[in-house]
Motif scaffolding. Structure first.
Motif, PDB file in Angstrom:
ATOM      1  N   LYS A  76       0.869  -1.173   0.000  1.00  0.00           N
ATOM      2  CA  LYS A  76       0.000   0.000   0.000  1.00  0.00           C
ATOM      3  C   LYS A  76       0.902   1.218   0.000  1.00  0.00           C
ATOM      4  O   LYS A  76       1.921   1.233   0.699  1.00  0.00           O
ATOM      5  N   TYR A  77       0.540   2.203  -0.784  1.00  0.00           N
ATOM      6  CA  TYR A  77       1.411   3.372  -0.852  1.00  0.00           C
ATOM      7  C   TYR A  77       0.659   4.629  -1.250  1.00  0.00           C
ATOM      8  O   TYR A  77      -0.475   4.577  -1.732  1.00  0.00           O
ATOM      9  N   VAL A  78       1.324   5.743  -0.998  1.00  0.00           N
ATOM     10  CA  VAL A  78       0.862   7.059  -1.426  1.00  0.00           C
ATOM     11  C   VAL A  78       1.869   7.557  -2.454  1.00  0.00           C
ATOM     12  O   VAL A  78       3.083   7.420  -2.252  1.00  0.00           O
ATOM     13  N   MET A  79       1.387   8.115  -3.552  1.00  0.00           N
ATOM     14  CA  MET A  79       2.288   8.585  -4.601  1.00  0.00           C
ATOM     15  C   MET A  79       2.163  10.098  -4.754  1.00  0.00           C
ATOM     16  O   MET A  79       1.086  10.619  -5.044  1.00  0.00           O
ATOM     17  N   LEU A  80       3.279  10.779  -4.509  1.00  0.00           N
ATOM     18  CA  LEU A  80       3.349  12.235  -4.627  1.00  0.00           C
ATOM     19  C   LEU A  80       4.202  12.567  -5.843  1.00  0.00           C
ATOM     20  O   LEU A  80       5.335  12.089  -5.962  1.00  0.00           O
ATOM     21  N   GLN A  81       3.657  13.376  -6.751  1.00  0.00           N
ATOM     22  CA  GLN A  81       4.375  13.720  -7.968  1.00  0.00           C
ATOM     23  C   GLN A  81       4.397  15.232  -8.164  1.00  0.00           C
ATOM     24  O   GLN A  81       3.398  15.910  -7.889  1.00  0.00           O
ATOM     25  N   PHE A  82       5.515  15.736  -8.648  1.00  0.00           N
ATOM     26  CA  PHE A  82       5.605  17.166  -8.914  1.00  0.00           C
ATOM     27  C   PHE A  82       6.449  17.424 -10.154  1.00  0.00           C
ATOM     28  O   PHE A  82       7.441  16.743 -10.409  1.00  0.00           O
ATOM     29  N   HIS A  83       6.031  18.413 -10.920  1.00  0.00           N
ATOM     30  CA  HIS A  83       6.757  18.811 -12.125  1.00  0.00           C
ATOM     31  C   HIS A  83       7.766  19.882 -11.745  1.00  0.00           C
ATOM     32  O   HIS A  83       7.547  20.656 -10.816  1.00  0.00           O
ATOM     33  N   SER A  84       8.859  19.946 -12.478  1.00  0.00           N
ATOM     34  CA  SER A  84       9.892  20.937 -12.167  1.00  0.00           C
ATOM     35  C   SER A  84       9.393  22.367 -12.378  1.00  0.00           C
ATOM     36  O   SER A  84       9.961  23.308 -11.814  1.00  0.00           O
ATOM     37  N   ASP A  85       8.337  22.542 -13.170  1.00  0.00           N
ATOM     38  CA  ASP A  85       7.744  23.877 -13.311  1.00  0.00           C
ATOM     39  C   ASP A  85       7.058  24.324 -12.021  1.00  0.00           C
ATOM     40  O   ASP A  85       6.885  25.523 -11.792  1.00  0.00           O
ATOM     41  N   PHE A  86       6.677  23.351 -11.188  1.00  0.00           N
ATOM     42  CA  PHE A  86       6.039  23.669  -9.909  1.00  0.00           C
ATOM     43  C   PHE A  86       7.086  23.839  -8.812  1.00  0.00           C
ATOM     44  O   PHE A  86       6.996  24.747  -7.980  1.00  0.00           O
ATOM     45  N   TYR A  87       8.082  22.948  -8.805  1.00  0.00           N
ATOM     46  CA  TYR A  87       9.147  23.031  -7.816  1.00  0.00           C
ATOM     47  C   TYR A  87      10.435  22.531  -8.462  1.00  0.00           C
ATOM     48  O   TYR A  87      10.565  21.340  -8.753  1.00  0.00           O
ATOM     49  N   PRO A 136     -11.606  25.180  -1.349  1.00  0.00           N
ATOM     50  CA  PRO A 136     -12.248  25.666  -2.578  1.00  0.00           C
ATOM     51  C   PRO A 136     -11.241  26.186  -3.604  1.00  0.00           C
ATOM     52  O   PRO A 136     -11.419  26.010  -4.809  1.00  0.00           O
ATOM     53  N   ASP A 137     -10.191  26.831  -3.105  1.00  0.00           N
ATOM     54  CA  ASP A 137      -9.154  27.352  -3.992  1.00  0.00           C
ATOM     55  C   ASP A 137      -7.789  27.010  -3.393  1.00  0.00           C
ATOM     56  O   ASP A 137      -7.167  27.836  -2.711  1.00  0.00           O
ATOM     57  N   PRO A 138      -7.287  25.786  -3.642  1.00  0.00           N
ATOM     58  CA  PRO A 138      -6.016  25.363  -3.043  1.00  0.00           C
ATOM     59  C   PRO A 138      -4.890  26.341  -3.370  1.00  0.00           C
ATOM     60  O   PRO A 138      -4.774  26.813  -4.507  1.00  0.00           O
ATOM     61  N   SER A 139      -4.082  26.638  -2.372  1.00  0.00           N
ATOM     62  CA  SER A 139      -3.001  27.595  -2.542  1.00  0.00           C
ATOM     63  C   SER A 139      -1.735  26.910  -3.049  1.00  0.00           C
ATOM     64  O   SER A 139      -1.214  25.989  -2.410  1.00  0.00           O
ATOM     65  N   ASP A 140      -1.221  27.378  -4.193  1.00  0.00           N
ATOM     66  CA  ASP A 140       0.045  26.863  -4.705  1.00  0.00           C
ATOM     67  C   ASP A 140       1.172  27.113  -3.717  1.00  0.00           C
ATOM     68  O   ASP A 140       2.074  26.288  -3.555  1.00  0.00           O
ATOM     69  N   ILE A 141       1.116  28.263  -3.057  1.00  0.00           N
ATOM     70  CA  ILE A 141       2.174  28.622  -2.101  1.00  0.00           C
ATOM     71  C   ILE A 141       2.203  27.636  -0.939  1.00  0.00           C
ATOM     72  O   ILE A 141       3.268  27.162  -0.531  1.00  0.00           O
ATOM     73  N   VAL A 142       1.037  27.307  -0.412  1.00  0.00           N
ATOM     74  CA  VAL A 142       0.954  26.367   0.709  1.00  0.00           C
ATOM     75  C   VAL A 142       1.392  24.970   0.265  1.00  0.00           C
ATOM     76  O   VAL A 142       2.170  24.293   0.956  1.00  0.00           O
ATOM     77  N   LEU A 143       0.895  24.546  -0.882  1.00  0.00           N
ATOM     78  CA  LEU A 143       1.246  23.212  -1.383  1.00  0.00           C
ATOM     79  C   LEU A 143       2.741  23.109  -1.667  1.00  0.00           C
ATOM     80  O   LEU A 143       3.373  22.089  -1.370  1.00  0.00           O
ATOM     81  N   ARG A 144       3.310  24.171  -2.209  1.00  0.00           N
ATOM     82  CA  ARG A 144       4.746  24.173  -2.489  1.00  0.00           C
ATOM     83  C   ARG A 144       5.542  24.120  -1.179  1.00  0.00           C
ATOM     84  O   ARG A 144       6.578  23.452  -1.103  1.00  0.00           O
ATOM     85  N   ALA A 145       5.037  24.778  -0.157  1.00  0.00           N
ATOM     86  CA  ALA A 145       5.714  24.759   1.150  1.00  0.00           C
ATOM     87  C   ALA A 145       5.671  23.356   1.760  1.00  0.00           C
ATOM     88  O   ALA A 145       6.664  22.883   2.332  1.00  0.00           O
ATOM     89  N   TYR A 146       4.525  22.680   1.642  1.00  0.00           N
ATOM     90  CA  TYR A 146       4.425  21.312   2.156  1.00  0.00           C
ATOM     91  C   TYR A 146       5.369  20.380   1.388  1.00  0.00           C
ATOM     92  O   TYR A 146       6.025  19.505   1.981  1.00  0.00           O
TER      93      TYR A 146
END
Length: 283
Positions: A76-87, A136-146
């Motif tokens: 069982k796993y969680v998969m987190l993915q991010f593009h270099s344009d985001f981080y 309702p409007d997820p924050s890119d700044i918050v998500l990038r910080a996490y």
């Protein structure tokens, strides 16, 4: 799957909790992929190398690597993915030293063994990311910080685990690593390095495989392709210019070798992973 998209429709950040092992067959992603294994065990295949694992553990993959998980016990796993344009991990290397540690290092396993306490803290962080996605409007700044916190935490644990490991001393293989870094553009045969190390080819292969879990041929090829990926992602050099810098006879031969190793062309790699902000910093 929770996702953040770019204006052009590309996935910038994604978080998935698959019910089944969706990586049971080979897959390639344009994003950096982080897999938090909470249960089970198996073998993580990344390109032509394989690494056994037992939960809890985190597995790491760079863009366009061919990866899959062969279970020996259901996972069982969680998969987190991010593009270099985001981080961009290269741009943020001073804040989070994960490039060359968690990603883009051919000499160490792309995994991070966790204690139960460490797993709990990661799961808490995943819950926080999920909660932000539900806004309702997820924050890119918050998500990038996490995301940065997730990577910084992983880098810290990885550094400590490397320091604690009692890896047997092998001066020959330490020297091989140094020689490969100095000569990967010009020396492409295992026998070249065996001669420099005053070793027989068979003994060289055995010691290399024991130390790095890869054959000399694998390491030599991976080092060249890693450099090609860096040039494609971190510079605006043309394919022809990169081929010349890597000492290929022409861009067509370079493209054939790159595609043989990665299953995609250099141009497709660049198109999907993008060109890093770092490419423009020296201009």
């Amino acid at each position: 799957m929770n996702k953040v998209f770019s204006d052009t429709g590309n996935v910038l950040l994604g978080l998935d909790h698959p019910e089944d092992n969706t990586l049971a067959s080979p897959a390639q992603f344009a994003e950096y992929t982080v897999i938090l294994i909470t249960e089970g065990e198996g073998i993580f295949h990344a390109d032509f190398a394989s690494f056994p694992f037992t939960s809890p553990v985190i597995l790491f993959s760079t863009p366009q690597q061919s990866i899959y998980i062969k279970e020996t016990k259901p996972v069982k796993y969680v998969m987190l993915q991010f593009h270099s344009d985001f981080y961009c991990i290269e741009y943020h290397r001073n804040e989070v030293a994960c490039n060359g540690l968690l990603f883009n290092n051919i000499y160490i396993e792309p995994s991070l063994k966790l204690s139960q306490g460490e797993l709990d803290s990661y799961l808490q962080l995943i819950r926080q990311i999920n909660d932000e996605f539900k806004q309702p409007d997820p924050s890119d700044i918050v998500l990038r910080a996490y995301l940065q916190l997730f990577l910084a935490k992983s880098s810290s644990i990885k550094i400590k685990s490397i320091e604690k490991q009692k890896v047997f001393k092998d001066e020959k293989m330490d020297l091989f690593k140094q020689l490969l870094e100095e000569n990967f553009l010009t020396l492409h045969k295992p026998s070249d390095y065996a001669s420099l190390l005053a070793m027989t080819p068979n003994n060289f292969t055995k010691q290399c495989t024991r130390r790095f879990n890869k054959t000399p041929s694998q390491l030599i090829q991976e080092r060249l392709i890693l450099e090609a990926k860096k040039q494609l992602h971190l510079t605006r050099l043309s394919i022809k210019e990169i081929a010349f810098a890597l000492k290929f006879q022409d861009e067509y031969y370079f493209s054939r070798v790159f595609k043989k190793m990665t299953k995609i062309s250099p141009q497709t790699f660049r198109n999907t992973t993008g060109i890093s902000i770092v490419a423009d910093l020296s201009i």
